[in-house]
Design a protein around this motif. Sequence first.
Motif, PDB file in Angstrom:
ATOM      1  N   PHE A 189       0.915  -1.314  -0.012  1.00 11.68           N
ATOM      2  CA  PHE A 189      -0.088   0.070  -0.004  1.00 11.68           C
ATOM      3  C   PHE A 189       0.728   1.197  -0.007  1.00 11.68           C
ATOM      4  O   PHE A 189       0.532   2.328  -0.645  1.00 11.68           O
ATOM      5  N   LYS A 190       1.967   1.303   0.860  1.00  7.72           N
ATOM      6  CA  LYS A 190       3.016   2.286   0.841  1.00  7.72           C
ATOM      7  C   LYS A 190       3.316   2.551  -0.782  1.00  7.72           C
ATOM      8  O   LYS A 190       3.618   3.890  -1.248  1.00  7.72           O
ATOM      9  N   LEU A 191       3.660   1.624  -1.364  1.00 10.60           N
ATOM     10  CA  LEU A 191       4.404   1.452  -2.725  1.00 10.60           C
ATOM     11  C   LEU A 191       3.455   2.130  -3.831  1.00 10.60           C
ATOM     12  O   LEU A 191       3.616   2.967  -4.581  1.00 10.60           O
ATOM     13  N   LEU A 192       2.270   1.817  -3.498  1.00 11.89           N
ATOM     14  CA  LEU A 192       0.965   2.100  -4.293  1.00 11.89           C
ATOM     15  C   LEU A 192       0.847   3.810  -4.109  1.00 11.89           C
ATOM     16  O   LEU A 192       0.665   4.509  -5.057  1.00 11.89           O
ATOM     17  N   VAL A 193       0.787   4.253  -2.775  1.00 10.29           N
ATOM     18  CA  VAL A 193       0.642   5.515  -2.542  1.00 10.29           C
ATOM     19  C   VAL A 193       1.656   6.327  -3.180  1.00 10.29           C
ATOM     20  O   VAL A 193       1.522   7.519  -3.748  1.00 10.29           O
ATOM     21  N   ASN A 211      20.357  15.133   9.111  1.00 11.65           N
ATOM     22  CA  ASN A 211      19.844  14.853  10.430  1.00 11.65           C
ATOM     23  C   ASN A 211      18.553  13.637  10.294  1.00 11.65           C
ATOM     24  O   ASN A 211      17.398  14.106  10.571  1.00 11.65           O
ATOM     25  N   PRO A 212      18.990  12.444   9.784  1.00 11.14           N
ATOM     26  CA  PRO A 212      17.939  11.454   9.554  1.00 11.14           C
ATOM     27  C   PRO A 212      17.236  11.106  10.936  1.00 11.14           C
ATOM     28  O   PRO A 212      17.806  10.945  12.017  1.00 11.14           O
ATOM     29  N   GLU A 213      15.851  10.859  10.720  1.00 12.02           N
ATOM     30  CA  GLU A 213      15.156  10.283  11.899  1.00 12.02           C
ATOM     31  C   GLU A 213      14.398   9.117  11.880  1.00 12.02           C
ATOM     32  O   GLU A 213      14.081   8.276  12.449  1.00 12.02           O
ATOM     33  N   ILE A 214      14.656   8.508  10.221  1.00 17.02           N
ATOM     34  CA  ILE A 214      14.018   7.476   9.796  1.00 17.02           C
ATOM     35  C   ILE A 214      15.130   6.390   9.417  1.00 17.02           C
ATOM     36  O   ILE A 214      15.794   6.794   8.404  1.00 17.02           O
ATOM     37  N   ASP A 215      15.533   5.206  10.060  1.00 19.29           N
ATOM     38  CA  ASP A 215      16.510   4.279   9.520  1.00 19.29           C
ATOM     39  C   ASP A 215      16.030   2.984   8.637  1.00 19.29           C
ATOM     40  O   ASP A 215      16.861   2.340   8.490  1.00 19.29           O
ATOM     41  N   SER A 216      14.700   2.928   8.900  1.00 17.27           N
ATOM     42  CA  SER A 216      14.274   1.592   8.040  1.00 17.27           C
ATOM     43  C   SER A 216      13.172   1.678   7.345  1.00 17.27           C
ATOM     44  O   SER A 216      12.236   2.936   7.571  1.00 17.27           O
ATOM     45  N   THR A 217      12.577   1.129   6.154  1.00 21.10           N
ATOM     46  CA  THR A 217      11.690   1.574   5.339  1.00 21.10           C
ATOM     47  C   THR A 217      10.496   1.235   5.964  1.00 21.10           C
ATOM     48  O   THR A 217       9.357   1.876   5.721  1.00 21.10           O
ATOM     49  N   GLU A 218      10.312   0.418   6.856  1.00 20.60           N
ATOM     50  CA  GLU A 218       9.213   0.053   7.727  1.00 20.60           C
ATOM     51  C   GLU A 218       8.543   1.368   8.417  1.00 20.60           C
ATOM     52  O   GLU A 218       7.399   1.371   8.938  1.00 20.60           O
ATOM     53  N   GLN A 219       9.406   2.305   8.958  1.00 18.36           N
ATOM     54  CA  GLN A 219       8.785   3.370   9.723  1.00 18.36           C
ATOM     55  C   GLN A 219       8.450   4.499   8.641  1.00 18.36           C
ATOM     56  O   GLN A 219       7.797   5.458   9.177  1.00 18.36           O
ATOM     57  N   ILE A 220       8.444   4.239   7.331  1.00 23.36           N
ATOM     58  CA  ILE A 220       8.018   5.434   6.640  1.00 23.36           C
ATOM     59  C   ILE A 220       6.337   5.358   6.587  1.00 23.36           C
ATOM     60  O   ILE A 220       5.629   4.339   6.270  1.00 23.36           O
ATOM     61  N   SER A 221       5.814   6.489   6.752  1.00 23.42           N
ATOM     62  CA  SER A 221       4.266   6.832   6.700  1.00 23.42           C
ATOM     63  C   SER A 221       3.731   6.807   5.474  1.00 23.42           C
ATOM     64  O   SER A 221       4.553   7.233   4.599  1.00 23.42           O
ATOM     65  N   TYR A 222       2.496   6.745   5.502  1.00 27.66           N
ATOM     66  CA  TYR A 222       1.643   6.891   4.242  1.00 27.66           C
ATOM     67  C   TYR A 222       1.975   8.566   3.633  1.00 27.66           C
ATOM     68  O   TYR A 222       2.345   8.500   2.357  1.00 27.66           O
ATOM     69  N   LYS A 279      13.437  13.215   6.173  1.00 30.03           N
ATOM     70  CA  LYS A 279      14.275  12.708   7.202  1.00 30.03           C
ATOM     71  C   LYS A 279      14.546  11.068   7.026  1.00 30.03           C
ATOM     72  O   LYS A 279      14.845  10.431   8.494  1.00 30.03           O
ATOM     73  N   LEU A 280      14.511  10.543   5.872  1.00 32.68           N
ATOM     74  CA  LEU A 280      15.181   9.217   5.706  1.00 32.68           C
ATOM     75  C   LEU A 280      16.761   9.256   5.899  1.00 32.68           C
ATOM     76  O   LEU A 280      17.333  10.044   5.456  1.00 32.68           O
ATOM     77  N   SER A 281      17.268   8.028   6.541  1.00 36.30           N
ATOM     78  CA  SER A 281      18.646   8.007   6.381  1.00 36.30           C
ATOM     79  C   SER A 281      19.046   7.578   5.144  1.00 36.30           C
ATOM     80  O   SER A 281      18.089   7.148   4.072  1.00 36.30           O
TER      81      SER A 281
END
Length: 264
Positions: free
Chosen positions: A73-77, A123-134, A166-168
């Motif tokens: 769903f995230k890829l679709l968005v 200054n990244p705050e997200i270290d993995s793709t699982e943490q990415i919001s819609y 903010k992704l690494s």
Amino acid sequence: MTILEAIILAIIEGLTEFLPVSSTGHMIIGSSLMGIQSNEFVKLFTVVIQLGTILSVVVLYFKRFFQSFDFYFKLLVAFIPAIIFGALLSDTIDQLLESPLAVAISLVLGGVVLLYADKWFNNPEIDSTEQISYPTAFKIGLFQCLAMIPGVSRSGATIIGGMSQKLSRKAAAEFSFFLAVPTMLGATAKKLYDFYKSGYEFKDNELTLLLVGNIVGFIVAIIAIKSFIGYVTKHGFRIFGWYRIVVGGIILILLLAGKSLQIV
């Protein structure tokens, strides 16, 4: 197109598709140096061999692709903006695709951005793709639309888009790889459909060329992805910025010298 030329183009595609250096720019230089004339089959070849590079992502990240529906769903968005802008700007995109000058300028400008990307987004705050919001996925998808300008680089645009959210560096690169699957698959499917509707009949060894191109692209892309992730995690994107500027400069020099360049 000979088998050797098909292999060389597939190597170029596999090496550059997932790096922020513009596969289009490299295809221009490679095909021009080999004297490959653009025709319907050559155009089909350069798109269809993306299937091999797509498969490399699925193989390398097999578990990620089958761990949850949320992932799809995230890829679709993230893919939605490309569908919308692709439909709205199709005529403009087709015009730009005929301009090697646009590719050269995009390469240079994108190179300048990459020179400073690590400094701007440090200054990244997200270290993995699982943490990415819609919402974040959608914003990255908007950045991908910049790649409709030839020479911008789809991976470069989405990686910078991810870092701006903010992704690494590693998370941004990996999400860029994942997003490439529906994007490139859609482009390939459309090209094959248009090709089928045109009534084109394959000649001589053209099907063999497509098979060889996909196999070579698959192998090379796996090596490129593994090497790229390891490098950018440690060293960042500066070297790719300088590289883009050099490649863009080469295309500009060839154009100024009166060399006829074609986007295959």
